[in-house]
Design an enzyme around this catalytic site. Sequence first.
Site, PDB file in Angstrom:
ATOM      1  CD  GLU A   1      13.962  -1.966  -5.047  1.00 58.15           C
ATOM      2  OE1 GLU A   1      14.107  -0.739  -4.925  1.00 58.15           O
ATOM      3  OE2 GLU A   1      12.923  -2.477  -5.521  1.00 58.15           O
TER       4      GLU A   1
ATOM      5  CG  ASP B   1      11.984  -2.841  -9.420  1.00 60.26           C
ATOM      6  OD1 ASP B   1      12.909  -2.064  -9.108  1.00 60.26           O
ATOM      7  OD2 ASP B   1      10.815  -2.466  -9.675  1.00 60.26           O
TER       8      ASP B   1
END
Lengths: 653, 653
Positions: free
Chosen positions: B412, B383
């Site tokens: 990401e 993330d």
Amino acid sequence: MVPKDYPRVIIEAVHPQVDGGRFPIKRVVGEKVSVSADIYQEGHNKLAAVLKVRKTGTKKWQESPMTQGDNDRWYGEFSVTAIGRWEYSIEAYTERYLSWVDEITKKSVPGANLKSELLEGLVILRQSASEAKGKAQTRMNSIISAIESALAADDWHGAADLGIDSEMRELMAAHPDRSEGYELTPALGIMVNRPITRFAAWYEFFPRSQGPDPDRHGTLQDCIPRLREISAMGFDVVYLPPIHPIGYSFRKGKNNSLVAEPGDVGSPWAIGNEHGGHMALEPKLGTWDDWDRFVATCRELGIEIALDYVMNCSPDHPYVAEHPDWFFHRPDGSIKYAENPPKKYQDVYPLNFGTGDREGLWNEMLKVFLFWIDKGVTTFRVDNPHTKPVPFWEWVIGEVHRKHPEVIFLAEAFTKPKMMRLLAKAGFAQSYTYFTWRNAKHDLTEYVSELTHGEMKEYFTGNFFANTPDILPPILQFGGRPAFIMRAVLAATLSSVYGIYSGYELCENEAIPGKEEYLHSEKYEIKVRDWNGAPGNIVPIIARINQIRRSSPALQTYNDVLFLGSDNPNIIAYAKMNGDRSDIIVCVVNLDPFQTQASTIHIPLGTFGIHGDEQYEAHDLLSDERYRWGGPTAYVELSPAGKMAHIIKIRRA
Amino acid sequence: MVPKDYPRVIIEAVHPQVDGGRFPIKRVVGEKVSVSADIYQEGHNKLAAVLKVRKTGTKKWQESPMTQGDNDRWYGEFSVTAIGRWEYSIEAYTERYLSWVDEITKKSVPGANLKSELLEGLVILRQSASEAKGKAQTRMNSIISAIESALAADDWHGAADLGIDSEMRELMAAHPDRSEGYELTPALGIMVNRPITRFAAWYEFFPRSQGPDPDRHGTLQDCIPRLREISAMGFDVVYLPPIHPIGYSFRKGKNNSLVAEPGDVGSPWAIGNEHGGHMALEPKLGTWDDWDRFVATCRELGIEIALDYVMNCSPDHPYVAEHPDWFFHRPDGSIKYAENPPKKYQDVYPLNFGTGDREGLWNEMLKVFLFWIDKGVTTFRVDNPHTKPVPFWEWVIGEVHRKHPEVIFLAEAFTKPKMMRLLAKAGFAQSYTYFTWRNAKHDLTEYVSELTHGEMKEYFTGNFFANTPDILPPILQFGGRPAFIMRAVLAATLSSVYGIYSGYELCENEAIPGKEEYLHSEKYEIKVRDWNGAPGNIVPIIARINQIRRSSPALQTYNDVLFLGSDNPNIIAYAKMNGDRSDIIVCVVNLDPFQTQASTIHIPLGTFGIHGDEQYEAHDLLSDERYRWGGPTAYVELSPAGKMAHIIKIRRA
């Protein structure tokens, strides 16, 4: 193992640089260096970056701020103000203060409690104030006190305003906290040369041919009146083939015959006999006093001397006896002469750069350069550098430049593209090019664009020779006088550095049939010409071209030749401009030496800053004729019987 | 000071390499690596070059000869046969023997005296013979004796023939003298990943939503039947948002509201409470036994697990009490929560990677990876890696790979282009992309070409997600079911790695007005759907696409998507082919979800190996319809009411 530290800011894709910084970029003194780089960081902090430059060997950097453009690209520039080696780097850092300004500005909405943010800001401000001095520190501390008072009174917006006020911004910009930063290491190099590296007209001639009588060996004394004529033609550099004693063993006769007749003078490239080698003067040319007079005349005329630097020895060279280990020995005990089978050069021994006595040989080669620099030579045209190890050139040029950064090296490497580029990267300030063989519009456009638009322009300056003693290209052999004019204009305007070998101005074009070599080549015999009275000579045209070059700043620039559209493949058109576009030159050349050619050429009005409906003057500096042009096209017609080229100065009302 | 030694051969411009060798290139196991380089030297000697490859940490290089092409470019290739880090280099050297063969061949004309050349050749031959062993040495010595005899008899041509004979050439090729050579150092790196890195269909879902009742928190046990359905749809990887305990402090309510209602489940990205942090399982999802059953079911189905890796802590995370120094502290004593003004994320504390206890924090972050690898996770979807220092990623991925080279990291990072590229260079095997927002034909063509044709393909593999819990792009919001089909085909065929977030197959497209966020986002609440019975669902189409991908080698390749001409901007057409072109797929997609669009598309017959007058079958694998095509164009018509796309296999008779 967690790494001890890490770069806090990323600096990538720095431009310009050559091979990731392995080699220096090149500039001439006074030029600007525009630098850009990708600079970024994780997260959302504001960054700052400074461009740093210094002369190599000095400690203190000069810094200038870089500015941020799109897509994390940052830009800066500096000027190089002295010849020699320079270095530049980039330091980028988290701008904690500006990040705070950005944050508190976004948060400073009515009713917001900014106490924590203000406390954070004070940490940053106090840190910089503690490192400031004198008045600045006093002023910073005074604003900090005011912020503290406002904060104590819960006047958060008042406190914030003081912290982000223009005065505080200026004070903080002068005292940045660079602790969260990264400096590009190692720094990138620049070789800064003299302007003549980038703008010069060269003239090559054989001193021994400058006497009045083909049966008498010309002397340096004979050259002195010639130097005045060459200077009058507008040349800046005289380039002399080797002027050292010439060997006797296997001396080549006229037209490169294997056996010399008595009286044959031999090739100057077969260096060395009992009178000495690379640091001696051929006695028939004169004495060192004559040389000094030659040098003095050049100085008086503002002409520089380029000397041929040839790493060959004749079998009679003193080195052969003194340093036999510098040569290649065959198992049969003989020394290997130069050859490129089936060609043999028995009059020449190549040097073995990998010799066990590399220390001795390499230093001697350096000594030769230093000797001639001491004698007034400022430029060396290096013969066949591509047959010697490139690391030698990098070393020897570096050594020369440590004492004499003013010295220019020209690589005479007519070889494969990658080797030509590498030699330039290794230190040659100028290079011979393929121009000599590029005749078609497409080929000229592609080649000159490669040289002047791409990465090569950072390190490679092409010296466009129209002919050499080794190369009489077919276009000159067959195209006659119109071709000589056409190629001279191309050489002198496509590059800011160009040259001719003497005889060009007389349109000499007698070749050995089927070859691009001169018949009765001056390499092997003395040639005496009527320099000014020869019928059909183009001396006045060459002089005019050189005069135009000297008066036009645009033609003194090397980079970014702008090719213009033309609808006839035999007509090439291109523009050159100086930095502020105060001088715009449009050259139009007929590439066909046999027929009249006409074309519409496309004028990039926007680039030239000319309005669509504006009339302007096109002044042909070659013929001194003036035309009235307007709109995005112009019509030209050029013919072998009349004008082969226009060199047009665009003059606006 | 003359340098002690110097590279005898120049090796430059090696391709592939990333940032001059600073980062490894990437490949999957079994793939070929084609390497080329400029290799040259001063002078005229023949050169040889070998390509060298080894697994990092091993000593012995495997070598293969490189072959010389035009313009000093040399070529070679090797295969990478195991996952992990590899390295490759080039060694080039003067081929003294072949240079001699070349020389003596040119000189060997009738009547030529070759004695010196033969003596030189014997030196070379004897040198190699002295280093040969066994039979080869015996044979070489025997030929050398024969040459010596011929030489003694003045049979120079006979001696030369023996020296250049094919047998001697083979023997010498096996015993080269590399003393005049250069080896590229340091070697260049390769990260070799598993094939699933380059070919996989991903499915993202929230385990807590997999129960039958929106008022009950779903469990890992509930996921098991879902896994079977996901597998039946043809997905290879299930990607789970964080499954750790969720904080209570400042927990977000439904639709990201600042105050949670009782019973609100909170965002899984706000990790940690009294049940633990990153190495704990949310108790409502079940026990470790349930997790093990989940893993076992995945293994049974051949599905891999990708887990979200989120470097956030809720204020209730155990780290906050145990390691307060891992967080950012404000002057007022509070810990700084995440924010991107004016947005505030009070439920999340970011970690301070520059903490004084970097050793402790970085190693703990590594431990989290190793913990979940031990629990059966093979892939981490990381993330927001672009808000952490890139050197951390390079370090932690390197550490994980030292023990577990099989593990895949997906970045990401929906951020600026240069940071996205740098993260991939630093070790992320896959990256999210801008595909999610690229809809126009021109934009798709340009972007996919950048990814699959240029330098990026050496290190960046784009995982094309059609939607994510954070991104419901406008095309899906407004284009409805035809848009969902169209975007699924594009994602699944433009890249060999693609993914959807669950609900996509139900064409869920209710957004917060004016935003690209889901209304009633599953990030903040439990959603229960009718996975198979929902009207208008595209489950069968998704399953069909995945089935086609699995049966088509062409669609399993990532590089070199070939865009085909089409005369309608709403019709995009492209081809993919496997290495030997035994599988050729042409995809044609209607980019307009509202209207029927038709176009002529251009078929590159030459590239496909189809004759100009040949008829061939175009088999639409999506609809199972077959067309007879011939010639360089084909006509297609696609409509929202009927077919939005063709995935055509070209079948020749």
